[in-house]
Scaffold this motif. Structure first.
Motif, PDB file in Angstrom:
ATOM      1  N   SER A  34      -2.920  17.655  -0.676  1.00 42.26           N
ATOM      2  CA  SER A  34      -3.244  16.270   0.070  1.00 42.26           C
ATOM      3  C   SER A  34      -2.367  15.756   1.043  1.00 42.26           C
ATOM      4  CB  SER A  34      -3.537  15.039  -1.057  1.00 42.26           C
ATOM      5  OG  SER A  34      -2.092  14.795  -1.651  1.00 42.26           O
ATOM      6  N   ASN A  39      -5.377  11.012  -0.474  1.00 39.48           N
ATOM      7  CA  ASN A  39      -5.695  11.840  -1.632  1.00 39.48           C
ATOM      8  C   ASN A  39      -6.844  13.274  -1.167  1.00 39.48           C
ATOM      9  OD1 ASN A  39      -4.578  10.646  -3.776  1.00 39.48           O
ATOM     10  ND2 ASN A  39      -5.852   9.031  -3.472  1.00 39.48           N
ATOM     11  N   THR A  40      -7.108  13.233   0.136  1.00 43.94           N
ATOM     12  CA  THR A  40      -7.818  14.001   0.917  1.00 43.94           C
ATOM     13  C   THR A  40      -6.819  15.450   1.180  1.00 43.94           C
ATOM     14  OG1 THR A  40      -7.751  13.378   2.780  1.00 43.94           O
ATOM     15  CG2 THR A  40      -9.675  12.596   1.597  1.00 43.94           C
ATOM     16  N   THR A  56      -5.522   5.357   4.619  1.00 45.13           N
ATOM     17  CA  THR A  56      -6.178   4.708   3.422  1.00 45.13           C
ATOM     18  C   THR A  56      -6.010   5.639   2.147  1.00 45.13           C
ATOM     19  OG1 THR A  56      -8.429   5.951   3.342  1.00 45.13           O
ATOM     20  CG2 THR A  56      -8.106   3.832   4.539  1.00 45.13           C
ATOM     21  N   GLU A  57      -5.832   4.947   1.103  1.00 44.85           N
ATOM     22  CA  GLU A  57      -5.914   5.428  -0.350  1.00 44.85           C
ATOM     23  C   GLU A  57      -6.579   6.705  -0.515  1.00 44.85           C
ATOM     24  OE1 GLU A  57      -3.377   4.790  -2.550  1.00 44.85           O
ATOM     25  OE2 GLU A  57      -2.703   3.388  -1.396  1.00 44.85           O
ATOM     26  N   GLU A  58      -7.903   6.671   0.001  1.00 43.54           N
ATOM     27  CA  GLU A  58      -8.762   7.817   0.133  1.00 43.54           C
ATOM     28  C   GLU A  58      -8.138   8.988   0.931  1.00 43.54           C
ATOM     29  OE1 GLU A  58     -13.396   8.656   1.174  1.00 43.54           O
ATOM     30  OE2 GLU A  58     -12.915   6.742   0.694  1.00 43.54           O
ATOM     31  N   GLN A  59      -7.832   8.603   2.005  1.00 45.50           N
ATOM     32  CA  GLN A  59      -7.342   9.501   2.894  1.00 45.50           C
ATOM     33  C   GLN A  59      -6.210  10.416   2.414  1.00 45.50           C
ATOM     34  OE1 GLN A  59      -7.307   6.843   6.295  1.00 45.50           O
ATOM     35  NE2 GLN A  59      -8.674   8.310   7.452  1.00 45.50           N
ATOM     36  N   LYS A  61       0.838  -1.332   0.061  1.00 49.99           N
ATOM     37  CA  LYS A  61      -0.001   0.042   0.184  1.00 49.99           C
ATOM     38  C   LYS A  61       0.990   1.340  -0.013  1.00 49.99           C
ATOM     39  CE  LYS A  61      -2.980   0.511   3.263  1.00 49.99           C
ATOM     40  NZ  LYS A  61      -3.827   0.604   4.471  1.00 49.99           N
TER      41      LYS A  61
END
Length: 157
Positions: free
Chosen positions: A127, A117-118, A112-115, A2
């Motif tokens: 980000s 990119n936030t 996470t990947e989503e986090q 990851k």
């Protein structure tokens, strides 16, 4: 692997235990140093102690965000530290630096990947990924300075 684990590994490499990029790391350069050497002024350069504290300042500031707090660090204060005046103070600082770097890496691993990119606290900062990657690059930049200052200071002895 990851992305968060890769970033955490890179943080540990530059601060705690790696040799892949620079063939050294902060811990290897700073452990077993004495406070007089790391506070010695070489020309008009920052001292080794100030550079280490500078990197720690940013790690600590980001850790505060990871812990649910606000981003309170400011560039204009990032080189302002009380002087180190004893070996005990220096060793206490190093212990805290290693601990906080590991905390930082641990927080990064949990993202996470989503986090990743936030937005990091504010859309103007980009980000989480950009800020973590920037912290790694920033650390290598100052690690290089520390290596050079150490060489300069030992060549004057």
């Amino acid at each position: 692997m990851k992305t968060s684990h890769q970033l955490a590994t890179r943080i540990r490499e530059v601060i705690l235990n790696g040799t892949w990029i620079a063939n050294t790391n902060f811990k290897a350069q700073l452990e077993n140093t004495n406070w007089e050497m790391v506070t010695q002024k070489v020309s008009n350069l920052n001292t080794i102690a100030v550079l280490a504290q500078h990197v720690h300042y940013y790690i600590n500031g980001i850790n505060q965000v990871f812990a649910g707090g606000t981003l309170d660090i400011k560039d204009k204060y990032s080189f302002d530290f009380p002087p180190i005046t004893s070996q005990a103070q220096w060793e206490t600082f190093l212990h805290q630096f290693w601990k906080d770097a590991e905390t930082f890496a641990h927080h990064v691993e949990q993202l996470t990947e989503e986090q990743l990119n936030t937005d990091f606290t504010n859309p103007n900062y980009g980000s989480y990924y950009r800020n973590i990657d920037g912290m790694i690059e920033h650390s290598y930049y100052h690690l290089g300075q520390i290596v050079l200052i150490k060489k300069l200071s030992t060549s004057h002895e």
